[in-house]
Design a protein around this motif. Structure first.
Motif, short mmCIF file in Angstrom:
data_model
loop_
_atom_site.label_atom_id
_atom_site.label_comp_id
_atom_site.label_asym_id
_atom_site.label_seq_id
_atom_site.Cartn_x
_atom_site.Cartn_y
_atom_site.Cartn_z
N MET A 93 19.47 5.90 74.81
CA MET A 93 19.69 5.38 73.46
C MET A 93 19.55 6.50 72.44
SD MET A 93 17.70 2.28 71.50
CE MET A 93 18.12 1.85 69.83
N THR A 94 20.49 6.61 71.54
CA THR A 94 20.47 7.65 70.52
C THR A 94 19.47 7.31 69.43
OG1 THR A 94 22.81 8.09 70.94
CG2 THR A 94 21.87 8.96 68.91
N SER A 95 18.66 8.28 69.06
CA SER A 95 17.68 8.06 68.00
C SER A 95 18.38 8.00 66.65
CB SER A 95 16.64 9.18 67.98
OG SER A 95 15.93 9.24 69.20
N PRO A 96 17.88 7.16 65.73
CA PRO A 96 18.46 7.12 64.38
C PRO A 96 18.33 8.46 63.67
CG PRO A 96 17.02 5.23 64.77
CD PRO A 96 16.79 6.18 65.91
N LEU A 97 19.25 8.73 62.80
CA LEU A 97 19.20 9.95 62.00
C LEU A 97 18.02 9.88 61.05
CD1 LEU A 97 20.49 12.61 61.03
CD2 LEU A 97 21.93 11.25 59.50
N PHE A 98 17.11 10.84 61.16
CA PHE A 98 15.93 10.86 60.29
C PHE A 98 16.26 11.56 58.98
CE2 PHE A 98 12.19 13.27 58.77
CZ PHE A 98 11.39 12.19 58.40
N ASP A 156 25.27 11.45 61.77
CA ASP A 156 25.18 12.78 62.35
C ASP A 156 26.49 13.07 63.08
OD1 ASP A 156 24.66 15.08 63.76
OD2 ASP A 156 22.82 14.36 64.71
N ARG A 165 27.09 14.05 66.95
CA ARG A 165 27.12 13.06 68.02
C ARG A 165 28.56 12.75 68.42
NH1 ARG A 165 23.05 8.62 65.23
NH2 ARG A 165 21.15 9.91 65.20
N ASP A 194 23.27 5.40 59.89
CA ASP A 194 21.88 4.98 59.73
C ASP A 194 21.53 4.91 58.26
OD1 ASP A 194 21.06 4.97 62.55
OD2 ASP A 194 21.38 7.14 62.45
#
Length: 275
Positions: A1-6, A118, A121, A263
């Motif tokens: 699972m791809t992490s959300p853009l911080f 991002d 990706r 995000d």
């Protein structure tokens, strides 16, 4: 699972600088067209813009990332035009600024969300079948403009409404000014008809996705998704590392963006001081 853009405060500051660049460019184009005694005044890393009483570009943007501004002169400049001071303030900005604005009589009147993608990706974004999107030239500008203005004055009712409610004439002039400022236009066609229009701009590696609208008769058929996919492809081709879109909270535009992998980065509050 791809992490959300911080979204760090550094990223927010970068996005807000791009917003300052955009508003400043279009505001100057508006003043050149209309002859209004407008101004674009640098202000503590942001800018105070006046492009006419009914212009969407009359506002203060980008504050809170480069010190606390001196507001007396700016407030006087707006008051000289009989105009309120409308500040769009990111919630990641210096919290002391929000307190200062409250103490000076600014009133909270609305919110908008800033979403980011991002671009490093991998993307699976494709235009839905039956919809063609391409860049739009000057030869079809008036037709493109009519569709975008019609979409703006008949907004989608999902989510929180925009704080500002501009008449069709003001929206039309604002779109002419954004064209004069060099924003790239996109047109979407469905069943051979011009169904939607959108804008695109690059600054500092940020792809700004702006001005998207779909004619009411063509909504819920993937037009927005198609225009988004086309602009994201061009952003990647241009070497951008992030794409940014601004929506109303809970809107269909926000829903479409999040479905495409955007995000929620931060929220801007609109704070207004009447003259």
């Amino acid at each position: 699972m791809t992490s959300p853009l911080f979204c760090s405060t550094e990223l927010a500051a970068r996005i807000e600088r791009a917003e300052v660049d955009l508003i400043s460019a279009v505001s100057r184009a508006s003043v050149a067209r209309s002859g209004v005694a407008g101004f674009v005044t640098p202000l503590a890393g942001g800018a105070a813009s006046f492009a006419g009483a009914d212009s969407p570009y009359t506002k203060v943007v980008g504050l809170g990332f480069d010190g606390i501004p001196e507001l007396d002169a700016v407030e006087e400049a707006y008051a000289a035009h009989g105009a309120p001071v409308s500040v769009e303030l990111a919630h990641l900005a210096d919290p002391d600024l929000a307190a200062l604005l409250s103490d000076r009589g600014y009133r909270l009147e609305g919110f908008e969300n800033v979403l980011g993608l991002d671009l490093s990706r991998p993307s699976d974004a494709v235009a839905p079948d039956g919809i063609e999107v391409r860049t739009s030239g000057d030869d079809e500008f008036e037709e493109w403009l009519a569709v975008v203005v019609d979409a703006s004055v008949h907004p989608d009712t999902q989510g929180v409404p925009w704080h500002d409610d501009f008449p069709a004439t003001a929206i039309e002039q604002a779109q002419r000014d954004s064209a004069a400022a060099g924003l790239t236009r996109y047109a979407a066609f469905r069943k051979g008809e011009l169904a939607g229009g959108a804008e695109f701009r690059i600054v500092d590696g940020i792809a700004q996705l702006a001005g998207a609208g779909t004619a009411p008769a063509h909504r819920r058929h993937g037009v927005q998704s198609a225009m988004l996919a086309a602009r994201l492809a061009d952003a990647r081709a241009a070497g951008c590392d992030i794409a940014v879109i601004v929506t109303q909270p809970g809107s269909k535009s926000q829903q479409n963006a999040q479905r495409r992998g955007f995000d929620l980065l931060y929220t801007r509050a609109t704070l207004v001081r009447q003259p």
